[in-house]
Design a protein around this motif. Structure first.
Motif, short mmCIF file in Angstrom:
data_model
loop_
_atom_site.label_atom_id
_atom_site.label_comp_id
_atom_site.label_asym_id
_atom_site.label_seq_id
_atom_site.Cartn_x
_atom_site.Cartn_y
_atom_site.Cartn_z
N ASN A 26 -1.34 4.52 -1.59
CA ASN A 26 -2.91 4.78 -0.53
C ASN A 26 -2.65 4.72 1.04
O ASN A 26 -2.69 3.81 1.10
N LEU A 46 -5.16 2.08 3.34
CA LEU A 46 -4.99 1.04 3.08
C LEU A 46 -3.79 0.75 4.03
O LEU A 46 -3.25 -0.35 5.00
N ARG A 65 2.01 1.88 -3.63
CA ARG A 65 1.27 2.10 -4.20
C ARG A 65 0.49 3.92 -4.26
O ARG A 65 -0.35 4.18 -4.89
N ALA A 108 0.98 -1.12 -0.02
CA ALA A 108 0.09 -0.06 -0.26
C ALA A 108 1.15 1.16 0.34
O ALA A 108 1.04 1.88 -0.43
#
Length: 123
Positions: free
Chosen positions: A40, A43, A38, A35
Motif C-alpha cells: 500500500n 499508506l 501489504r 504498509a
C-alpha cells in the motif's frame, strides 16, 4: 530569574515532548513497514509524512542535550523500512513459487498420473 533557571525549566518541558515525538515516530515507522509489506504505497507515504513531523518533535529534546530521541526515531525508520522491504521480498518470492506450482499444466499432468495409476488394467 537567571538564564540557567530558564533553561532548566524549558528542559523540563522539552525533554518529555522529545520522547513523546520519538515514540510516535517509531509507531509511524512500524505502520510504514506494515504498509510496505501489504503493498500500500499511499499508506506508506502518509506514515512517512507523519514520521517526519514526529521526528522533528523528537529534536526538541536536543535542547537539553538529550540526543537519544532523535537517534531512536531515525534508526527506527531505517530499520523498519528495510525490514518491511525484506519481508515483502520474501513473501513475493514464495507466492511466485506457489503460483508456478499451481499452473494448469502441472495440475493436468498430476491428474493424468493419478487416473492412470488408479485404473486397473483389463485383461
Amino acid at each position: 530569574m537567571n538564564t540557567t533557571r530558564v533553561a532548566s525549566d524549558l528542559a523540563a518541558v522539552m525533554v518529555p515532548l522529545g520522547y513523546a515525538g520519538a515514540v510516535f515516530a517509531v509507531i509511524c515507522a512500524l505502520v510504514a513497514a506494515v504498509a510496505i509489506v501489504r503493498g500500500n504505497g499511499g499508506l506508506t507515504g502518509g506514515a512517512v509524512g507523519v514520521w517526519i513531523v514526529c521526528a522533528l518533535l523528537s529534536l526538541v529534546a536536543s535542547f537539553a542535550s538529550d540526543w537519544l530521541p532523535p537517534i531512536l526515531a531515525g534508526s527506527a525508520l531505517v530499520v523498519l523500512l528495510a525490514a518491511g522491504g525484506v519481508v515483502k521480498w520474501i513473501v513475493s518470492a514464495t507466492s511466485a513459487r506457489r503460483a508456478v506450482d499451481a499452473t494448469p499444466e502441472t495440475q493436468t499432468a498430476s491428474k493424468t498420473a493419478i487416473t492412470t495409476v488408479s485404473k486397473p488394467a483389463l485383461v
